[in-house]
Design an enzyme around this catalytic site. Structure first.
Site, mmCIF file in Angstrom:
data_model
loop_
_atom_site.group_PDB
_atom_site.id
_atom_site.type_symbol
_atom_site.label_atom_id
_atom_site.label_comp_id
_atom_site.label_asym_id
_atom_site.label_seq_id
_atom_site.Cartn_x
_atom_site.Cartn_y
_atom_site.Cartn_z
ATOM 1 N N CYS A 133 6.069 -6.900 7.028
ATOM 2 C CA CYS A 133 7.234 -6.404 7.779
ATOM 3 C C CYS A 133 7.656 -7.458 8.799
ATOM 4 O O CYS A 133 6.799 -8.057 9.456
ATOM 5 C CB CYS A 133 6.891 -5.104 8.489
ATOM 6 S SG CYS A 133 8.302 -4.397 9.382
ATOM 7 N N CYS A 175 -1.250 6.118 10.049
ATOM 8 C CA CYS A 175 -0.051 5.435 10.537
ATOM 9 C C CYS A 175 -0.415 4.149 11.268
ATOM 10 O O CYS A 175 -1.297 4.146 12.121
ATOM 11 C CB CYS A 175 0.686 6.336 11.521
ATOM 12 S SG CYS A 175 1.816 7.416 10.699
ATOM 13 N N CYS A 225 1.048 -2.190 15.214
ATOM 14 C CA CYS A 225 1.044 -1.909 13.782
ATOM 15 C C CYS A 225 0.377 -3.034 12.998
ATOM 16 O O CYS A 225 0.718 -4.210 13.157
ATOM 17 C CB CYS A 225 2.490 -1.718 13.319
ATOM 18 S SG CYS A 225 2.673 -1.617 11.535
ATOM 19 N N ASN A 245 -3.887 5.010 15.992
ATOM 20 C CA ASN A 245 -4.987 4.773 15.065
ATOM 21 C C ASN A 245 -5.467 3.340 15.258
ATOM 22 O O ASN A 245 -4.705 2.403 15.036
ATOM 23 C CB ASN A 245 -4.504 4.996 13.626
ATOM 24 C CG ASN A 245 -4.210 6.456 13.366
ATOM 25 O OD1 ASN A 245 -5.087 7.298 13.486
ATOM 26 N ND2 ASN A 245 -2.962 6.763 13.044
ATOM 27 N N GLU A 253 0.834 -1.195 0.000
ATOM 28 C CA GLU A 253 0.000 0.000 0.000
ATOM 29 C C GLU A 253 0.871 1.248 0.000
ATOM 30 O O GLU A 253 1.975 1.258 0.551
ATOM 31 C CB GLU A 253 -0.932 -0.004 1.215
ATOM 32 C CG GLU A 253 -1.984 -1.102 1.108
ATOM 33 C CD GLU A 253 -2.977 -1.119 2.259
ATOM 34 O OE1 GLU A 253 -4.091 -1.585 2.020
ATOM 35 O OE2 GLU A 253 -2.641 -0.684 3.375
ATOM 36 N N CYS A 302 3.515 8.491 1.074
ATOM 37 C CA CYS A 302 4.104 7.529 1.997
ATOM 38 C C CYS A 302 4.278 6.213 1.233
ATOM 39 O O CYS A 302 3.303 5.644 0.740
ATOM 40 C CB CYS A 302 3.158 7.351 3.190
ATOM 41 S SG CYS A 302 3.720 6.147 4.393
ATOM 42 N N CYS A 348 5.985 -4.849 15.221
ATOM 43 C CA CYS A 348 5.633 -3.876 16.265
ATOM 44 C C CYS A 348 4.185 -4.139 16.682
ATOM 45 O O CYS A 348 3.316 -4.337 15.828
ATOM 46 C CB CYS A 348 5.792 -2.451 15.739
ATOM 47 S SG CYS A 348 7.496 -2.082 15.265
ATOM 48 N N SER A 377 12.412 6.440 7.341
ATOM 49 C CA SER A 377 12.088 6.144 8.734
ATOM 50 C C SER A 377 12.617 4.768 9.130
ATOM 51 O O SER A 377 12.646 3.850 8.323
ATOM 52 C CB SER A 377 10.558 6.161 8.884
ATOM 53 O OG SER A 377 10.197 5.795 10.177
HETATM 54 S S1 SF4 Z 1 5.742 0.043 12.645
HETATM 55 FE FE1 SF4 Z 1 7.077 -0.079 10.830
HETATM 56 S S2 SF4 Z 1 8.787 -1.381 11.534
HETATM 57 FE FE2 SF4 Z 1 7.131 -1.730 12.990
HETATM 58 S S3 SF4 Z 1 5.982 -3.524 12.196
HETATM 59 FE FE3 SF4 Z 1 4.988 -1.661 11.366
HETATM 60 S S4 SF4 Z 1 5.928 -1.372 9.377
HETATM 61 FE FE4 SF4 Z 1 7.284 -2.734 10.534
#
Ligand code: SF4
Length: 366
Positions: free
Chosen positions: A112, A335, A119, A292, A92, A105, A116, A193
């Site tokens: 990933c 985000c 996320c 979010n 995306e 972005c 995290c 980032s």
């Molecule tokens: S915040 Fe960034 S580094 Fe962390 S899991 Fe999500 S995409 Fe990956």
């Protein structure tokens, strides 16, 4: 069709390749101008090239690496698109139009690996690294979605994936963004980032003079270990020590910190005071982003007055701080929300991490 991807070759390298093949280097510049300046990807339409060269280009290069699978338009003008690669992997990208700028972005990986806990991308697991051409093509595809007269002015590498785990592909992509025959963007308009891949921070900044953003999200190792598990390998003192040692940091070239505010997890007055102490003397700007919400996490944003109180402590402590307005949350474009949610069958085949651990309590009371 396994042709090399033209957008994976920065314009200066393309010149070299043309020279080596006995072609005039200025032809490479003409091609780059068509592709990046005018958005033309069909060699037949590159009318200032000789017919023979147009045919040769057709036979030797691939000009397009992604297709728009779906585009969602937020009521606030934000546009999120799902982009499909030739192996059916989907990533995306998000366009955020503002009064004086339009920020794109971009993603650097399919899913990933860093998991995290706040996320949605992290909950997908890891598919694969994006190739340089696929990173660059996000600009081309997304530019086509903009209204007439708008153009992309800023690029942030904050989409799906950890850019510093894909540096060999990210660096050539950024070179194409910055090159005068590429997208001709000023380095200060490009931000890469990281969640804190410490060994790759200096190599990134030595290779390309972009802004550095660091996803901080916590003021103690105890909390950051849960929010950003990479912290167990590179804890706060190592991360911040590395940043303090960077040679080109100054008020004009600060580190940009991102801090997702999560109710009851990292939003206390004591957390804010710790942050002030942690970042003291480090040229920096801090972005506070209220969490979010999304289906892969139980975390919630704090009440507005809690976020304001947190920011007040930072500002009084001398930190340059902004409380970011969430953009595109109605289309899951904000985000931490990028997860190709609308296409479950297209999700990358990758490791699905264990369910996020329960949110830790505050390390100590304020
Ligand atoms: S915040 Fe960034 S580094 Fe962390 S899991 Fe999500 S995409 Fe990956």
């Amino acid at each position: 069709m396994n042709l090399p991807e033209l957008k994976g070759v920065p314009p200066d390298v393309l010149r070299e390749q043309f020279r080596e093949q006995g072609l005039p280097a200025y032809r490479a510049d003409q091609i780059a101008s068509w592709v990046y300046g005018r958005g033309i990807e069909d060699p037949e339409q590159m009318t200032d090239l000789p017919q023979e060269l147009r045919e040769r280009l057709n036979e030797s290069w691939r000009f397009r690496s992604l297709d728009v699978l779906r585009a969602d338009h937020s009521t606030d003008g934000t546009i999120k698109a799902a982009l499909r690669a030739d192996d059916a992997a989907v990533v995306e990208a998000v366009l955020i139009p503002e009064e004086d700028r339009t920020t794109l972005c971009v993603s650097t990986q399919v899913g990933c690996p860093l998991a995290c806990s706040f996320c949605a991308t992290g909950a997908l697991g890891f598919g694969r690294n994006l190739r340089s051409a696929e990173i660059v093509d996000q600009l081309c595809r997304m530019a086509e979605l903009l209204p007439e007269g708008r153009r992309i002015t800023n690029v942030v590498f904050m989409g799906m994936g950890e850019p510093l785990l894909n540096l060999p592909q990210v660096i050539p992509a950024v070179r194409t963004l910055l090159h005068p025959k590429g997208f001709a963007m000023a380095p200060r308009r490009v931000t890469v980032s990281t969640a804190g891949v410490v060994p790759q921070i200096a190599p990134l900044l030595e290779a390309i003079p972009v802004n550095l953003a660091v996803s901080l999200h916590a003021a103690t190792d105890e909390v950051r270990d849960v929010l950003v598990p990479l912290n167990k390998r590179f804890p706060l003192d190592v991360l911040l020590g590395t940043l303090r040692g960077l040679p080109r940091l100054s008020r004009r070239h600060p580190v940009f910190f991102e801090y997702t505010l999560i109710e009851g997890v990292n939003d206390s007055v004591e957390d804010a005071r710790r942050l002030v102490r942690l970042l003291e003397g480090l040229p920096s700007k801090l972005n506070l982003i209220p969490m979010n919400e999304h289906g892969d996490s139980d975390y919630r944003p704090p009440a507005p007055e809690v976020a304001s109180r947190f920011m007040g402590v930072l500002v009084r402590g001398g930190l340059t701080t902004t409380l970011r307005r969430s953009r595109g949350s109605d289309i899951d474009a904000a985000c931490g929300q990028l997860a190709v949610r609308q296409l479950p069958e297209e999700r990358p085949a990758g490791r699905k991490p264990a369910a996020p651990q329960a949110a830790p309590g505050r390390a100590s009371s304020g």
